[in-house]
Scaffold this motif. Structure first.
Motif, PDB file in Angstrom:
ATOM      1  N   UNK A   3      46.505  55.339  40.120  1.00 51.13           N
ATOM      2  CA  UNK A   3      45.805  55.416  39.053  1.00 51.13           C
ATOM      3  C   UNK A   3      44.568  54.402  39.148  1.00 51.13           C
ATOM      4  N   UNK A   4      43.580  54.712  38.164  1.00 57.28           N
ATOM      5  CA  UNK A   4      42.375  53.919  38.407  1.00 57.28           C
ATOM      6  C   UNK A   4      42.564  52.480  38.016  1.00 57.28           C
ATOM      7  N   UNK A   5      41.906  51.555  38.935  1.00 58.31           N
ATOM      8  CA  UNK A   5      42.035  50.129  38.718  1.00 58.31           C
ATOM      9  C   UNK A   5      41.109  49.544  37.867  1.00 58.31           C
ATOM     10  N   UNK A   6      41.584  49.215  36.505  1.00 61.99           N
ATOM     11  CA  UNK A   6      40.320  48.672  35.637  1.00 61.99           C
ATOM     12  C   UNK A   6      40.688  47.216  34.957  1.00 61.99           C
ATOM     13  N   UNK A   7      40.319  46.319  36.169  1.00 64.04           N
ATOM     14  CA  UNK A   7      40.030  44.883  36.086  1.00 64.04           C
ATOM     15  C   UNK A   7      38.995  44.330  35.209  1.00 64.04           C
ATOM     16  N   UNK A   8      39.293  43.614  34.037  1.00 68.19           N
ATOM     17  CA  UNK A   8      38.052  42.965  33.576  1.00 68.19           C
ATOM     18  C   UNK A   8      37.127  42.015  34.357  1.00 68.19           C
ATOM     19  N   UNK A   9      36.131  41.467  33.884  1.00 69.42           N
ATOM     20  CA  UNK A   9      35.288  40.649  34.691  1.00 69.42           C
ATOM     21  C   UNK A   9      36.024  39.369  35.128  1.00 69.42           C
ATOM     22  N   UNK A  10      36.823  38.652  34.242  1.00 64.04           N
ATOM     23  CA  UNK A  10      37.618  37.492  34.474  1.00 64.04           C
ATOM     24  C   UNK A  10      38.682  37.855  35.634  1.00 64.04           C
ATOM     25  N   UNK A  11      39.469  38.850  35.265  1.00 61.22           N
ATOM     26  CA  UNK A  11      40.322  39.259  36.423  1.00 61.22           C
ATOM     27  C   UNK A  11      39.648  39.718  37.761  1.00 61.22           C
ATOM     28  N   UNK A  15      40.774  38.092  41.379  1.00 60.97           N
ATOM     29  CA  UNK A  15      41.095  38.811  42.418  1.00 60.97           C
ATOM     30  C   UNK A  15      40.122  38.516  43.770  1.00 60.97           C
ATOM     31  N   UNK A  16      38.703  38.342  43.372  1.00 62.98           N
ATOM     32  CA  UNK A  16      38.096  37.867  44.554  1.00 62.98           C
ATOM     33  C   UNK A  16      38.467  36.762  45.303  1.00 62.98           C
ATOM     34  N   UNK A  17      39.018  35.651  44.531  1.00 63.04           N
ATOM     35  CA  UNK A  17      39.592  34.432  44.994  1.00 63.04           C
ATOM     36  C   UNK A  17      40.586  35.014  45.995  1.00 63.04           C
ATOM     37  N   UNK A  18      41.574  35.879  45.371  1.00 61.81           N
ATOM     38  CA  UNK A  18      42.875  35.946  46.077  1.00 61.81           C
ATOM     39  C   UNK A  18      42.320  36.822  47.278  1.00 61.81           C
ATOM     40  N   UNK A  19      41.477  37.733  47.279  1.00 61.62           N
ATOM     41  CA  UNK A  19      40.978  38.460  48.544  1.00 61.62           C
ATOM     42  C   UNK A  19      40.644  37.771  49.394  1.00 61.62           C
ATOM     43  N   UNK A  49      49.301  36.023  34.686  1.00 55.41           N
ATOM     44  CA  UNK A  49      50.514  36.624  33.926  1.00 55.41           C
ATOM     45  C   UNK A  49      50.011  38.265  33.444  1.00 55.41           C
ATOM     46  N   UNK A  50      49.204  38.313  32.891  1.00 51.95           N
ATOM     47  CA  UNK A  50      48.515  39.644  32.457  1.00 51.95           C
ATOM     48  C   UNK A  50      48.321  40.529  33.656  1.00 51.95           C
ATOM     49  N   UNK A  51      47.623  39.744  34.321  1.00 49.05           N
ATOM     50  CA  UNK A  51      47.356  40.605  35.913  1.00 49.05           C
ATOM     51  C   UNK A  51      48.540  41.086  36.554  1.00 49.05           C
ATOM     52  N   UNK A  52      49.791  40.421  36.533  1.00 46.53           N
ATOM     53  CA  UNK A  52      50.894  40.729  37.201  1.00 46.53           C
ATOM     54  C   UNK A  52      51.652  41.939  36.294  1.00 46.53           C
ATOM     55  N   UNK A  53      51.375  42.010  34.924  1.00 49.09           N
ATOM     56  CA  UNK A  53      51.818  42.825  34.201  1.00 49.09           C
ATOM     57  C   UNK A  53      51.093  44.219  34.591  1.00 49.09           C
ATOM     58  N   UNK A  54      50.006  43.985  34.698  1.00 42.96           N
ATOM     59  CA  UNK A  54      48.981  45.358  34.997  1.00 42.96           C
ATOM     60  C   UNK A  54      49.048  45.819  36.450  1.00 42.96           C
ATOM     61  N   UNK A  55      49.992  45.210  37.299  1.00 46.86           N
ATOM     62  CA  UNK A  55      49.899  45.234  38.825  1.00 46.86           C
ATOM     63  C   UNK A  55      48.892  45.040  39.535  1.00 46.86           C
ATOM     64  N   UNK A  56      48.113  44.152  39.257  1.00 48.31           N
ATOM     65  CA  UNK A  56      46.979  43.750  39.969  1.00 48.31           C
ATOM     66  C   UNK A  56      47.298  42.738  40.938  1.00 48.31           C
ATOM     67  N   UNK A  69      49.495  36.784  44.693  1.00 48.90           N
ATOM     68  CA  UNK A  69      48.785  37.567  45.872  1.00 48.90           C
ATOM     69  C   UNK A  69      48.094  38.856  45.163  1.00 48.90           C
ATOM     70  N   UNK A  70      47.251  39.093  45.628  1.00 47.81           N
ATOM     71  CA  UNK A  70      46.361  40.549  45.028  1.00 47.81           C
ATOM     72  C   UNK A  70      47.233  41.727  45.505  1.00 47.81           C
ATOM     73  N   UNK A  71      47.462  42.424  44.689  1.00 51.92           N
ATOM     74  CA  UNK A  71      48.470  43.701  44.920  1.00 51.92           C
ATOM     75  C   UNK A  71      47.177  45.029  45.128  1.00 51.92           C
ATOM     76  N   UNK A  72      46.101  44.628  45.016  1.00 51.98           N
ATOM     77  CA  UNK A  72      45.205  45.930  44.887  1.00 51.98           C
ATOM     78  C   UNK A  72      44.373  45.538  46.028  1.00 51.98           C
ATOM     79  N   UNK A  73      43.913  46.559  46.930  1.00 52.67           N
ATOM     80  CA  UNK A  73      43.142  46.729  47.685  1.00 52.67           C
ATOM     81  C   UNK A  73      41.533  46.380  47.607  1.00 52.67           C
ATOM     82  N   UNK A  74      40.946  45.237  48.183  1.00 52.38           N
ATOM     83  CA  UNK A  74      39.536  45.125  47.749  1.00 52.38           C
ATOM     84  C   UNK A  74      38.599  46.368  47.918  1.00 52.38           C
ATOM     85  N   UNK A  75      38.657  47.146  49.163  1.00 57.32           N
ATOM     86  CA  UNK A  75      37.836  48.214  49.270  1.00 57.32           C
ATOM     87  C   UNK A  75      38.224  49.216  48.283  1.00 57.32           C
TER      88      UNK A  75
END
Length: 127
Positions: A3-11, A15-19, A49-56, A69-75
């Protein structure tokens, strides 16, 4: 993740930090975010916590301090967000996106060669 990944700007900032860093605690993420902008610790915690619920992100809660840890691939994330931006902002024209980006950024000759090669490859695939 299909499914499409739809992180907010803050998320995306988190993610950039975790990557970049890999597995990190909320406190470690918060300290890095604070260097970039004013951020409250509880806000960072709630976002993660929200990112965890979203699967990010994934969360290891086996120790007292939770590790994320990031659950989504950077690329994959970059590709999905870029495709959405091309479709919505540039009306499906990748060349308009490239022209806009190059118009506001000084590219080295090496970068321009890489861009030319990539665009040539993309053009061949589309034919």
């Amino acid at each position: 993740m299909n499914k499409p990944i739809k992180p907010t700007e803050s998320e995306l900032e988190i993610l950039a930090i975790l990557w970049e860093r890999g597995a990190s605690t909320v406190r470690e993420i918060h300290e890095i975010l604070e260097q970039q902008k004013e951020a409250g610790y509880t806000t960072t915690l709630k976002l993660m916590q929200i990112m965890h619920e979203k699967g990010l992100v994934t969360r290891d809660a086996s120790a007292r301090t939770h590790i994320y840890e990031a659950a989504v691939d950077r690329e994959l994330t970059q590709r999905q967000l870029l495709n959405k931006m091309i479709d919505t902002v540039f009306k499906g024209s990748a060349s308009q996106l490239v022209m806009q980006a190059l118009g506001h950024h000084r590219s080295s000759p090496e970068e321009l060669d890489m861009i030319r090669q990539y665009l040539n490859e993309m053009e061949k695939k589309q034919k």
